[in-house]
Design an enzyme around this catalytic site. Structure first.
Site, mmCIF file in Angstrom:
data_model
loop_
_atom_site.group_PDB
_atom_site.id
_atom_site.type_symbol
_atom_site.label_atom_id
_atom_site.label_comp_id
_atom_site.label_asym_id
_atom_site.label_seq_id
_atom_site.Cartn_x
_atom_site.Cartn_y
_atom_site.Cartn_z
ATOM 1 N N HIS A 121 0.886 -1.178 -0.155
ATOM 2 C CA HIS A 121 -0.065 -0.259 0.103
ATOM 3 C C HIS A 121 0.789 1.180 -0.040
ATOM 4 O O HIS A 121 1.989 1.216 0.374
ATOM 5 C CB HIS A 121 -0.973 -0.158 1.350
ATOM 6 N N ASP A 198 3.463 -4.101 7.761
ATOM 7 C CA ASP A 198 2.227 -3.226 7.710
ATOM 8 C C ASP A 198 0.826 -4.664 8.060
ATOM 9 O O ASP A 198 0.672 -5.095 7.279
ATOM 10 C CB ASP A 198 1.856 -2.683 6.282
ATOM 11 N N GLN A 201 -4.364 -4.883 7.105
ATOM 12 C CA GLN A 201 -5.359 -5.954 6.479
ATOM 13 C C GLN A 201 -5.143 -7.426 7.119
ATOM 14 O O GLN A 201 -5.915 -8.254 6.979
ATOM 15 C CB GLN A 201 -4.963 -6.188 5.050
ATOM 16 N N LYS A 224 -10.316 -0.492 10.398
ATOM 17 C CA LYS A 224 -10.455 -1.596 9.949
ATOM 18 C C LYS A 224 -10.539 -2.841 10.796
ATOM 19 O O LYS A 224 -10.953 -4.001 10.106
ATOM 20 C CB LYS A 224 -9.084 -2.057 9.018
ATOM 21 N N CYS A 365 -4.734 2.442 -3.613
ATOM 22 C CA CYS A 365 -3.354 3.090 -2.957
ATOM 23 C C CYS A 365 -2.515 1.875 -3.536
ATOM 24 O O CYS A 365 -1.487 1.813 -2.481
ATOM 25 C CB CYS A 365 -3.627 3.311 -1.344
#
Length: 409
Positions: A121, A198, A201, A224, A365
């Protein structure tokens, strides 16, 4: 659960859009909020709103307790060793920028290398471009196998003795594939590099143990995983955070200030300048409670069932192109990225919206990944714990009308 039908825990899901039942399939962008999370935010602002860490009066002490108890809850949620390794930010983007500005600009030197994946991302890509340019370092990419997974060969060959930072996504927000981040971490550490993960997700969809992963930093956004927007988390190893300069400077992150100099507070306050989002932290704590009650085993089972239900039907449609759906590693999460041949993704999204179906359309993104896939944009449907086979049925029924609406059939 507050309701036997847990979907009733989510007030927004009872809405209709364009006269149709709402089919919300954009959970990769943000999730809906259960009533318990909304109540926790209202409870904070209605019951103990005050500035934490600053007042000796009871209301401020209560606000401090709400804020710091949320930190401990996050610590246990991701299995961090210490609560002072949990830094509250406004989102994963700010968390990753904190690492780039504070660690990257401090410790990367000319001639060093930073390694990231092509599947990142922009939040875990653009900051490293900045560091590389500012410090005269080289930015290198791990590319993908044909099935969308990280190239094992690239992991072995791109991470070298010159590498100082490796930054990878735990789960691709486009392909929905879980990366073998432990393998990346081990390779990074073998050459003396640090590894940034990261987790935006992943943390809402599977149990995360940062000690088991072994990463040096782990970032995610609250919105999220059922909590409010405006609250995020950076986990960092204490020995690294201690060496890093503050990212922002101002109130509550200082030890002592004179006219010409300042000494800084201990962790975690050193990285939390100014008044923080205490209501957001309260909502994040409530979201974690909801998820732990629901269990990740149940979430993973729901998402797998929906993906397994949807993919065969999509593959029967000759005009549907799929991305990241051919993996044989059993590492697919509830994200299905696709295109309708000869129809722009924005048109697809608009046509589906008219039937109450909300999906994502665009470059997500992740423009370098889009270029790598040979696409300018794609459509994305992303599932979460409250989605059902009825949602899949409405989505696919709407997809079957797209080409006729565009007068292509």
């Amino acid at each position: 659960m507050a309701n036997k039908d847990f979907r009733l825990d989510f007030p927004l899901l009872q809405r209709k859009m364009n006269g149709k039942p709402l089919t919300y399939l954009d959970n990769g962008a943000t999730t809906q909020k259960p009533e318990s999370v909304v109540r926790s935010i209202c409870g904070y602002y209605g019951g103990c709103n005050a500035n934490p860490h600053r007042g000796a009066y009871e209301l401020s002490v209560e606000a401090t307790d709400v804020y710091e108890n949320a930190r401990v809850k996050v610590q246990h949620f991701i299995h961090a060793p210490k609560s002072n390794e949990i830094i509250f930010t406004k989102n994963a983007t700010e968390a990753l920028n904190l690492v780039a500005y504070s660690y990257g600009l401090t410790f990367v030197q000319p001639g060093d290398e930073i390694v990231i994946s092509i599947a990142e991302h922009h939040s875990n890509l653009v900051p490293w471009q900045m560091v590389a340019k500012a410090k005269g370092a080289t930015l290198k990419y791990i590319y993908l196998e044909p099935d969308g997974n990280l190239s094992d060969e690239d992991i072995e060959t791109k991470i070298t003795e010159k590498t100082k930072i490796v930054a990878v996504t735990h789960v691709s927000n486009v392909l929905g594939l879980v990366n073998n981040v432990r393998k990346v971490v081990d390779k990074a550490h073998s050459v003396g590099a640090i590894c940034v993960v990261d987790g935006a997700q992943s943390v809402a969809h599977m149990a995360v143990d940062v000690q088991q992963i072994g990463c040096d930093f782990f970032a995610f956004s609250g919105h999220k995983l059922l909590s409010p927007m405006g609250i995020g988390v950076l986990y960092g190893k204490e020995e690294l955070l201690d060496k890093m300069p503050p990212f922002l400077r101002g109130g509550d992150m200082i030890e002592y200030v004179t006219e010409q100099d300042t000494t800084f507070a201990e962790l975690p306050q050193k990285f939390e300048a100014g008044t923080q989002n205490v209501g957001g932290a309260a909502g994040l704590a409530a979201a974690i409670d909801y998820l732990e009650n629901f269990t990740f085993e149940r979430i993973e089972a729901i998402e797998k069932e929906l993906v397994d239900y949807a993919l065969p039907q999509l593959r029967e449609l000759p005009y549907i192109e799929l991305y990241g759906c051919d993996t044989t590693r059993n590492n697919k999460t509830g994200i299905i990225t696709f295109n309708v041949k000869d129809v722009h993704p924005h048109d697809v999204s608009t046509i589906l919206d008219a039937q109450g179906v909300a999906i994502r359309a665009g470059h997500h993104c992740a423009q370098p990944l889009m270029k790598y896939l040979g696409q300018n944009a794609t459509c994305r449907a992303s599932f979460y714990l409250y989605n059902t086979k009825d949602d899949v049925d409405r989505w696919i029924a709407a997809l079957k009308t797209v080409r006729s609406v565009m007068r292509l059939d």
